[in-house]
Design a protein around this motif. Sequence first.
Motif, PDB file in Angstrom:
ATOM      1  N   GLN A 221     -42.569  25.521   4.010  1.00  0.00           N
ATOM      2  CA  GLN A 221     -42.915  24.113   4.166  1.00  0.00           C
ATOM      3  C   GLN A 221     -44.278  24.010   4.840  1.00  0.00           C
ATOM      4  O   GLN A 221     -44.792  24.988   5.382  1.00  0.00           O
ATOM      5  CB  GLN A 221     -41.877  23.380   5.017  1.00  0.00           C
ATOM      6  CG  GLN A 221     -41.777  23.897   6.447  1.00  0.00           C
ATOM      7  CD  GLN A 221     -40.721  23.164   7.256  1.00  0.00           C
ATOM      8  OE1 GLN A 221     -39.844  22.510   6.695  1.00  0.00           O
ATOM      9  NE2 GLN A 221     -40.785  23.277   8.567  1.00  0.00           N
ATOM     10  N   PHE A 222     -44.846  22.795   4.800  1.00  0.00           N
ATOM     11  CA  PHE A 222     -46.111  22.572   5.484  1.00  0.00           C
ATOM     12  C   PHE A 222     -45.867  22.367   6.977  1.00  0.00           C
ATOM     13  O   PHE A 222     -44.946  21.653   7.368  1.00  0.00           O
ATOM     14  CB  PHE A 222     -46.824  21.340   4.910  1.00  0.00           C
ATOM     15  CG  PHE A 222     -47.440  21.585   3.556  1.00  0.00           C
ATOM     16  CD1 PHE A 222     -48.670  22.217   3.447  1.00  0.00           C
ATOM     17  CD2 PHE A 222     -46.777  21.188   2.400  1.00  0.00           C
ATOM     18  CE1 PHE A 222     -49.232  22.442   2.203  1.00  0.00           C
ATOM     19  CE2 PHE A 222     -47.339  21.407   1.150  1.00  0.00           C
ATOM     20  CZ  PHE A 222     -48.569  22.038   1.046  1.00  0.00           C
ATOM     21  N   VAL A 223     -46.708  23.000   7.784  1.00  0.00           N
ATOM     22  CA  VAL A 223     -46.601  22.862   9.237  1.00  0.00           C
ATOM     23  C   VAL A 223     -47.970  22.451   9.774  1.00  0.00           C
ATOM     24  O   VAL A 223     -49.004  22.805   9.196  1.00  0.00           O
ATOM     25  CB  VAL A 223     -46.139  24.170   9.903  1.00  0.00           C
ATOM     26  CG1 VAL A 223     -44.723  24.536   9.451  1.00  0.00           C
ATOM     27  CG2 VAL A 223     -47.103  25.302   9.591  1.00  0.00           C
ATOM     28  N   PRO A 224     -48.019  21.697  10.872  1.00  0.00           N
ATOM     29  CA  PRO A 224     -49.316  21.300  11.435  1.00  0.00           C
ATOM     30  C   PRO A 224     -49.984  22.466  12.165  1.00  0.00           C
ATOM     31  O   PRO A 224     -49.357  23.140  12.982  1.00  0.00           O
ATOM     32  CB  PRO A 224     -48.943  20.175  12.400  1.00  0.00           C
ATOM     33  CG  PRO A 224     -47.531  20.466  12.789  1.00  0.00           C
ATOM     34  CD  PRO A 224     -46.888  21.086  11.595  1.00  0.00           C
ATOM     35  N   THR A 225     -51.247  22.698  11.862  1.00  0.00           N
ATOM     36  CA  THR A 225     -52.039  23.729  12.546  1.00  0.00           C
ATOM     37  C   THR A 225     -53.420  23.155  12.877  1.00  0.00           C
ATOM     38  O   THR A 225     -53.860  22.180  12.275  1.00  0.00           O
ATOM     39  CB  THR A 225     -52.221  24.982  11.676  1.00  0.00           C
ATOM     40  OG1 THR A 225     -52.895  24.621  10.465  1.00  0.00           O
ATOM     41  CG2 THR A 225     -50.880  25.626  11.350  1.00  0.00           C
TER      42      THR A 225
END
Length: 423
Positions: free
Chosen positions: A383-387
């Motif tokens: 999944q997309f994660v905030p970085t």
Amino acid sequence: MPQVPITMPQLGESMAEATIVAIKVKPGDKVSADQEIIEVETDKAVMGVTTPCAGEISKIDAEVKGTYVVGAVLGYVEASEADAARFQKRAPQAPQGEGAEEIPGREEETAHAVKTQNGSGSHFQVDEAGLPPIAAGSHFQVEQGGVLPVPASAKGAGYLSPRVRARMAEFQLTQADLAGVAGSGAAGRVTIKDLENFLSGIESQPAEKPSAIRTGVADAMRRSWTRPLATVGVSVCLDPVLQDRAKRDPKPGPALYVLRALALALAEQPNAAARLIGSRAIRSDSIDIGVAVEAQDGIMVPVIRNADKTPLADLTNRYTEVVDLARRRRLTTEMTSGGIASVSNFGTFGLDWGTPIPLPDQTILLGLGAGKKSPTWSEEKQQFVPTTQAELTLSFDHRSLDGGGAGRLLKRIVELLQDPAKL
């Protein structure tokens, strides 16, 4: 009482002149030997002029914002007979070297005196010394002795007649200053008439003399641009850096992490920063990295010595110290010379991307953009994660380094930033 002259000292190896920014004494003040009485600005830093001996200030001839060549007399100190015997009072001398030499084509240019403005035409008029008087508000300044010091960078270039080059030399113009002039001569050459029209047009516009640091930066960038420069870039996740930074005291800034990573990468790939001079590739025996710091009206680049051999924790205080000195324009020549590469943190201005230009004596410059939260795909979590992502740009002299070498250097820098414990 005998008088001893206060002269403009040679404050740097390449210094030819300096501009007065502050005068700390007045006539009648008592002074001690080696007391700082005048602050001057060169293209490198703000430095102090000191008294040659103890005594009383007799006269100050220098003026704030005035520019004086090395050796020019700035004032006088009334001194004892013993002190005066060690010094010889001397009058100001005209600048030596290129600035004092006769400019080729002077006779021809003098004969081409431009008419005084009488409703039309230019109002430059040649005086008895063969130099035009300078209009009020202009930043062109005639030094004592009627000589305009001509720096080595203002010699003109090809496709310009001797008359045009001589006229340019009088006003310290380079060919870059004439980039906006459409030449009317053969093959588009700029003629003396084109130049006089250009000078007449700008004479009525508001003008001021640029600061020494701005002039120095302009000259450095002009020399840098004579090389074929290229820029490559890559995104880097700053989360490991930010997590490591939170554990440290004192806390190094992201730019220092980048500087340290660049130093280690260059230690592994020393050819990347080699300078191509003639038929030889010159490599430095130490990894000294500069850091670009915004100072008043320009950029200063203090150098961190042996950055590859000094752990990040030990670099933090040194980095903070030199950045503070740079912002106050208190760097010495030794602090700004000898670097093989530099780092520019333009992300502090909110910029994502940039193509910074390496210094003339350096091959590469690494730029760091602003860190911003972005969705990044995680293979582990599917999944997309905030970085926190930032852009790294590497500008380089394409004669010494190709895209492949620049890419490998950037890749290694990113790898080191993902494992800050190694820094």
